[in-house]
Design an enzyme around this catalytic site. Structure first.
Site, short mmCIF file in Angstrom:
data_model
loop_
_atom_site.label_atom_id
_atom_site.label_comp_id
_atom_site.label_asym_id
_atom_site.label_seq_id
_atom_site.Cartn_x
_atom_site.Cartn_y
_atom_site.Cartn_z
CD GLU A 169 -6.00 8.22 9.55
OE1 GLU A 169 -7.01 7.56 9.25
OE2 GLU A 169 -4.86 7.77 9.48
CG HIS A 201 -9.63 6.27 13.94
ND1 HIS A 201 -10.10 6.05 12.67
CD2 HIS A 201 -10.24 5.37 14.73
CE1 HIS A 201 -10.97 5.05 12.69
NE2 HIS A 201 -11.07 4.62 13.93
CG HIS A 249 -1.99 -0.84 1.30
ND1 HIS A 249 -3.20 -0.51 0.76
CD2 HIS A 249 -2.11 -2.10 1.77
CE1 HIS A 249 -4.02 -1.52 0.91
NE2 HIS A 249 -3.40 -2.50 1.51
CG HIS A 297 -3.07 2.93 9.50
ND1 HIS A 297 -4.14 2.24 8.99
CD2 HIS A 297 -3.44 4.23 9.47
CE1 HIS A 297 -5.11 3.07 8.67
NE2 HIS A 297 -4.73 4.30 8.97
CG HIS A 328 -7.34 3.75 12.40
ND1 HIS A 328 -6.40 4.55 13.00
CD2 HIS A 328 -7.40 4.15 11.10
CE1 HIS A 328 -5.93 5.42 12.11
NE2 HIS A 328 -6.51 5.18 10.96
FE FE2 Z 1 -6.14 5.77 8.92
#
Ligand code: FE2
Length: 443
Positions: A348, A372, A299, A342, A378
């Site tokens: 976020e 978050h 990713h 992560h 999360h």
């Molecule tokens: Fe995230």
């Protein structure tokens, strides 16, 4: 020219709207031929008896590449002869907020549309925020829920640039620089201090507003990506000049230093007949976002989805970074495809505009929002994790999704009313419970 030759519709700029293309270009537009003075900005007697007014969105001597200013040529100047009076801000709050930042994951379902009369301004509900407009740092995230157009009312926000993201129901936005139609899937940027009137083409509209107290949003640098990709400048649309010559009284609500203030004008403030410059609203169809992604394994960081950034620190994070996760192909080999687990040094806030969120099997319908804070781990819920690790990997198109996300370097405080609303989900972290330990497995 004889104004009677023009229909009222032409003068007001209504009908199918046309736009100027680009992001923070040197735009120039006039609603009447010859209204824009040529070769100078402050002629002794501007055309049509207009007055010249400079609007500076950045410091006068800001570097050229960041300087935002426009000259407007309007029927009356923006000066106001009546004092402002403070207005009850209701649920439209400004950081610092009363509830301290929490590391607990928070989530809200779609907001209900109020039963009672609520225009765009009435229906603002602050969710979270950080920094403050007085320190010119931070942001606030609000919901808006409207079932009525603003009538004889205008709003200007001196505290923050507004990034408005309708999620359900279109909005027609009258601004000093012209009019914009914005539908779900599009975003609208309103500069600090710009007067607006939000109207509803349909019965209702709801969505999200990011109020940016920091530096204006810009397109991020593309680095090794090269000269194009992500949000391309040409896909932003700025309005054409359109004006109202209306001497009916108008309530001006002015947000300043965290409070709402009100005064009455004796005419429409949307009386700019011509303007030029780069201080302007702009809209953008987020489905045009040219997403980049993995071509072989793993990713890229979410920064690959950055559409707009309000810069702060290259190391600690942006004041506000805005990400768009549009429909896209997933093709990586031997790779866990949904966004993985992560923990981040930035906060976020994620909102689902359309479709579904690939990393959540639990209830997260369009209109939902998750928060978050810094370092709160999360990632996919257990159900999604189990399904994804056993998935047959082949090129996969995620067609039904449009996710937006804000990141900020500063911890997010919470608005008390946001904790009390019925659509807040009480235990969103439960989706992470029951993780099956496989160690020391051999898979
Ligand atoms: Fe995230």
């Amino acid at each position: 020219m004889d104004l009677s030759e023009m229909s009222q519709e032409d003068q007001a700029g209504q009908g199918a709207l046309r736009y100027q293309l680009g992001f923070a270009n040197e735009f120039a537009t006039e609603a009447l031929p010859g209204a824009l003075p040529q070769g100078q900005n402050s002629p002794l007697k501007p055309p049509y008896g207009l007055v010249s007014e400079l609007v500076s969105g950045t410091a006068f001597a800001a570097p050229r590449s960041l300087n935002r200013r426009s000259y407007v040529f309007r029927i009356r100047p923006s000066t106001i002869s009546q004092p402002f009076e403070q207005l009850d801000s209701g649920n439209f709050l400004t950081p610092p907020l009363p509830i301290e930042p929490s590391p607990t994951a928070l989530r809200w379902g779609p907001a209900n549309i109020p039963d009672s009369h609520a225009d765009f301004l009435d229906g603002v509900l602050t969710i979270c925020g950080n920094g403050s407009p007085n320190s010119q740092a931070g942001l606030a995230i609000h919901l808006y829920r409207a079932n009525a157009s603003m009538r004889a009312r205008a709003f200007a926000n001196a505290d923050g640039e507004m990034l408005i993201v309708p999620q359900q129901g279109a909005i027609h936005v009258v601004t000093e620089m012209g009019r914009l139609d914005v539908t779900p899937g599009e975003l609208l940027l309103i500069p600090k201090g710009m007067k607006i009137r939000v109207e509803l083409p349909g019965a209702s509209s709801r969505g999200f507003v990011c109020e940016n107290f920091g530096l204006p949003f810009v397109l991020p640098e593309l680095g090794v990506i090269g000269s194009h990709g992500l949000a391309n400048a040409i896909d932003f649309h700025a309005p054409m000049a359109a004006f109202e010559d209306d001497d009916s009284p108008v309530q001006l609500v002015h947000k300043f230093a965290g409070k709402l203030w009100t005064t009455e004008l004796d005419h429409s403030p949307f009386d700019v007949v011509a303007w030029r410059g780069n201080w302007t609203p702009a809209k953008y169809d987020m489905r045009r976002f040219a997403a980049m992604g993995a071509a072989i394994v793993d990713h890229p960081d979410p920064s690959i989805y950055c559409a707009l950034t309000s810069p702060s620190s290259d190391v600690a994070g942006g004041n506000a970074d805005f990400m768009i996760l549009p429909p896209r192909w997933l093709v990586a080999e031997n790779t866990f495809r949904p966004p993985g687990y992560h923990r981040n040094s930035v906060a976020e806030i994620l909102a689902l505009i359309q479709g579904s969120n690939e990393s959540r099997a639990g209830p997260f319908p369009p209109g939902s929002l998750s928060l978050h804070n810094h370092w709160t781990a999360h990632g996919p819920d257990v159900k999604t994790f189990e399904a994804a690790r056993n998935a047959v990997l082949q090129p996969q198109k995620i067609d039904e999704t449009l996710i937006v996300m804000w990141e900020s370097r500063y911890p997010l405080e919470i608005a008390p009313a946001a904790m009390e609303v019925s659509f807040r989900q009480k235990a969103p972290a439960q989706g992470w419970a029951g993780f099956k330990k496989r160690f020391p497995g051999s898979e």
